[in-house]
Design an enzyme around this catalytic site. Structure first.
Site, PDB file in Angstrom:
ATOM      1  N   GLY A  54       0.866  -1.175   0.000  1.00  0.00           N
ATOM      2  CA  GLY A  54       0.000   0.000   0.000  1.00  0.00           C
ATOM      3  C   GLY A  54       0.896   1.217   0.000  1.00  0.00           C
ATOM      4  CD  GLU A  55       2.368   5.844  -0.285  1.00  0.00           C
ATOM      5  OE1 GLU A  55       2.096   5.318  -1.380  1.00  0.00           O
ATOM      6  OE2 GLU A  55       3.454   6.397  -0.061  1.00  0.00           O
ATOM      7  CB  SER A  56       5.682   2.508   3.503  1.00  0.00           C
ATOM      8  OG  SER A  56       6.299   3.477   2.688  1.00  0.00           O
ATOM      9  CB  CYS A  86       5.225  -4.038  -1.478  1.00  0.00           C
ATOM     10  SG  CYS A  86       5.762  -2.813  -2.689  1.00  0.00           S
ATOM     11  CG  HIS A 178       2.513  -6.563  -4.300  1.00  0.00           C
ATOM     12  ND1 HIS A 178       1.819  -6.022  -3.239  1.00  0.00           N
ATOM     13  CD2 HIS A 178       3.266  -5.566  -4.801  1.00  0.00           C
ATOM     14  CE1 HIS A 178       2.135  -4.750  -3.115  1.00  0.00           C
ATOM     15  NE2 HIS A 178       3.019  -4.444  -4.051  1.00  0.00           N
ATOM     16  CD  GLU A 180       0.121  -9.013  -1.801  1.00  0.00           C
ATOM     17  OE1 GLU A 180       1.137  -9.735  -1.697  1.00  0.00           O
ATOM     18  OE2 GLU A 180       0.181  -7.771  -1.907  1.00  0.00           O
TER      19      GLU A 180
HETATM   20  N1  GLN Z   1       5.634   2.738  -3.133  1.00  0.00           N
HETATM   21  C1  GLN Z   1       4.976   2.318  -1.945  1.00  0.00           C
HETATM   22  C2  GLN Z   1       5.641   2.896  -0.706  1.00  0.00           C
HETATM   23  O1  GLN Z   1       6.733   3.319  -0.769  1.00  0.00           O
HETATM   24  C3  GLN Z   1       4.963   0.804  -1.859  1.00  0.00           C
HETATM   25  C4  GLN Z   1       4.230   0.240  -3.042  1.00  0.00           C
HETATM   26  C5  GLN Z   1       3.502  -1.030  -2.771  1.00  0.00           C
HETATM   27  O2  GLN Z   1       3.289  -1.446  -1.640  1.00  0.00           O
HETATM   28  N2  GLN Z   1       3.076  -1.622  -3.849  1.00  0.00           N
HETATM   29  O3  GLN Z   1       5.051   2.930   0.313  1.00  0.00           O
END
Ligand code: GLN
Length: 204
Positions: A54-56, A86, A178, A180
């Site tokens: 997701g978005e870290s 990720c 990923h 999943e």
């Molecule tokens: N680019 C996202 C991040 O830095 C990670 C991308 C992903 O989880 N697919 O948080």
């Protein structure tokens, strides 16, 4: 008795992980009950945990503000499996090189956000992953993936383009890609049902 699997669900691809864990459990003859975690108090009941992509920056902020971060640390300290993919890997790392991400320091690696495949944001690669149920390459999907720059006391399970992309540190497995998002459940099987942390090299 079924295995209780928690998916950190503050943000990211939660339902895909839930499905992948159930598939991996089926393959191993385990019945799995999945709980989505958006607040504190649920992690202590879980045998396994997944932290999705997701978005870290968002995941890190919310696991701390919701009081889930310390529970995740306690889960790993108790030797229970955590699988971080990720953005999840970025949050679980020891250093994300970005002050907006307060890492949990559960996998001894340094990562660089969004550094993999700068030219192509997303790509798929056939990976050889140590410890899979068979020798078939794993179809790894990379989406704005982090590069693992530095591996401390963690074991590299797979590399792509000379960069580590799957690592294990005790009961924790992290991937830049990923698993999943593909029907292939072997990496979830490896992370959750064949992960005793026994192969982790220790510094002496
Ligand atoms: N680019 C996202 C991040 O830095 C990670 C991308 C992903 O989880 N697919 O948080």
């Amino acid at each position: 008795m079924s295995v209780v699997a928690g998916v950190i669900a503050v943000q990211g691809d939660v339902s895909e992980h839930a499905d992948a864990i159930k598939r991996a459990g089926d393959a191993k003859g385990e019945s799995v009950e999945v709980r989505e975690i958006r607040e504190s108090g649920i992690v202590p009941d879980c045998d396994l945990l997944a932290m999705p992509g997701g978005e870290s920056t968002t995941i890190s902020r919310l696991v701390h503000s919701e009081g889930i971060a310390d529970e995740i640390r306690g889960h790993v300290e108790a030797g229970k499996p955590l699988f971080a993919t990720c953005a999840g890997l970025i949050v679980a790392s020891s250093d994300a090189g970005d002050e907006r991400v307060e890492t949990l320091d559960l996998i001894d690696v340094t990562v660089e956000r969004n550094a993999f495949g700068r030219q192509k944001d997303s790509f798929e690669a056939p990976l050889e992953v140590t410890g899979l149920a068979d020798d078939e390459p794993f179809p790894a999907v990379f989406i704005r993936a982090p590069v693992i720059d530095d591996v401390g006391n963690a074991e590299v399970l797979a590399s792509w383009d000379e960069n580590p992309v799957a690592v294990r540190d005790g009961p924790v497995v992290g991937t830049s890609f990923h698993p999943e998002l593909t029907p292939d459940g072997r990496v979830h099987e490896l992370a959750f049902f064949e992960n005793d942390g026994a192969d982790v090299p220790t510094l002496e």
